[in-house]
Write a protein that holds these residues in place. Structure first.
Motif, short mmCIF file in Angstrom:
data_model
loop_
_atom_site.label_atom_id
_atom_site.label_comp_id
_atom_site.label_asym_id
_atom_site.label_seq_id
_atom_site.Cartn_x
_atom_site.Cartn_y
_atom_site.Cartn_z
N PHE A 261 0.84 -1.18 0.00
CA PHE A 261 0.00 0.00 0.00
C PHE A 261 0.88 1.24 0.00
O PHE A 261 2.08 1.17 0.26
N GLU A 262 0.27 2.38 -0.31
CA GLU A 262 0.98 3.65 -0.31
C GLU A 262 0.51 4.51 0.85
O GLU A 262 -0.68 4.55 1.17
N ASP A 263 1.48 5.22 1.46
CA ASP A 263 1.10 6.19 2.48
C ASP A 263 0.66 7.48 1.80
O ASP A 263 0.58 7.56 0.56
N LEU A 264 0.36 8.51 2.58
CA LEU A 264 -0.17 9.74 2.01
C LEU A 264 0.80 10.43 1.06
O LEU A 264 0.39 11.21 0.21
N CYS A 265 2.08 10.13 1.17
CA CYS A 265 3.09 10.76 0.31
C CYS A 265 3.43 9.92 -0.91
O CYS A 265 4.09 10.39 -1.82
N GLY A 266 3.01 8.66 -0.92
CA GLY A 266 3.32 7.77 -2.03
C GLY A 266 4.40 6.75 -1.75
O GLY A 266 4.77 5.96 -2.63
N ASN A 267 4.95 6.74 -0.52
CA ASN A 267 5.92 5.70 -0.14
C ASN A 267 5.22 4.35 -0.10
O ASN A 267 4.08 4.24 0.35
N CYS A 268 5.90 3.32 -0.56
CA CYS A 268 5.34 1.96 -0.55
C CYS A 268 5.63 1.26 0.77
O CYS A 268 6.75 1.33 1.28
N TRP A 269 4.61 0.62 1.28
CA TRP A 269 4.69 -0.17 2.51
C TRP A 269 4.16 -1.57 2.23
O TRP A 269 3.32 -1.75 1.34
N ASP A 270 4.60 -2.54 3.01
CA ASP A 270 3.97 -3.86 3.04
C ASP A 270 3.10 -3.94 4.28
O ASP A 270 3.56 -3.60 5.38
N LEU A 271 1.85 -4.35 4.11
CA LEU A 271 1.05 -4.84 5.22
C LEU A 271 1.27 -6.33 5.21
O LEU A 271 1.03 -6.98 4.18
N ILE A 272 1.75 -6.89 6.32
CA ILE A 272 2.17 -8.28 6.29
C ILE A 272 1.77 -9.00 7.57
O ILE A 272 1.86 -8.44 8.67
N GLN A 273 1.28 -10.21 7.39
CA GLN A 273 1.09 -11.12 8.52
C GLN A 273 2.00 -12.30 8.24
O GLN A 273 1.75 -13.10 7.33
N ARG A 274 3.08 -12.36 9.00
CA ARG A 274 4.06 -13.41 8.77
C ARG A 274 3.63 -14.73 9.40
O ARG A 274 2.92 -14.74 10.40
N LYS A 275 4.08 -15.82 8.79
CA LYS A 275 3.79 -17.14 9.33
C LYS A 275 4.54 -17.38 10.63
O LYS A 275 4.07 -18.06 11.50
N SER A 276 5.72 -16.78 10.73
CA SER A 276 6.54 -16.93 11.93
C SER A 276 7.12 -15.57 12.28
O SER A 276 7.49 -14.79 11.41
N THR A 277 7.22 -15.29 13.55
CA THR A 277 7.76 -14.00 13.99
C THR A 277 8.91 -14.21 14.97
O THR A 277 9.04 -13.50 15.94
N HIS A 278 9.73 -15.21 14.71
CA HIS A 278 10.83 -15.52 15.62
C HIS A 278 12.13 -14.94 15.12
O HIS A 278 12.39 -14.87 13.93
N GLY A 279 12.95 -14.54 16.07
CA GLY A 279 14.33 -14.14 15.78
C GLY A 279 14.46 -13.04 14.76
O GLY A 279 13.74 -12.06 14.78
#
Length: 138
Positions: free
Chosen positions: A115-133
């Motif tokens: 997605f883009e923020d208000l200025c046009g920077n690209c971001w990932d919205l992400i739900q990772r399968k694992s959040t370790h380390g």
């Protein structure tokens, strides 16, 4: 040794417009808004929950910084907003007017959409399968 990244500076055109986007469309918390004099402010926003890094919203100062608004990484994804419920946050963000540049996709590391923020920077919205380390997505 115990260190962590606390803030990432994000160049914006206007403090109040940026605060409205991040607290409204992305549901971030406004953690600090301190006048520094000369029209400058120390403005910090963080994703809900308060864990992890925050953004220092920095109003562009001069032509070189203005030229970087919305393109701090040359068009690559700049920031990664990790969530515990992709579908919930994706739907809420769309309802708030956030522009997604692609449909959600399932990758080996989880579900993600840019997605883009208000200025046009690209971001990932992400739900990772694992959040370790120190695991990261490509």
């Amino acid at each position: 040794m115990n260190q962590h990244l606390s803030l990432v500076s994000l160049v914006v055109a206007d403090y109040d417009e940026a605060i409205a986007f991040f607290t409204g469309a992305l549901d971030f918390e406004l953690c600090e808004d301190t006048p520094l004099g000369g029209g400058k402010r120390w403005v910090v926003v963080r994703p809900p929950g308060g864990a992890g890094s925050g953004l220092l919203l920095a109003r562009a100062d001069g032509p070189a910084q203005v030229a970087r608004i919305g393109d701090q990484t040359g068009g690559r994804v700049f920031l990664f907003l990790e969530t515990d419920d992709f579908d919930r946050d994706h739907a809420r963000m769309i309802a708030a007017g956030v522009r997604f540049v692609e449909e959600p996709r399932h990758e080996a590391y989880g579900v993600v959409a840019v997605f883009e923020d208000l200025c046009g920077n690209c971001w990932d919205l992400i739900q990772r399968k694992s959040t370790h380390g120190c695991e990261t997505s490509p």
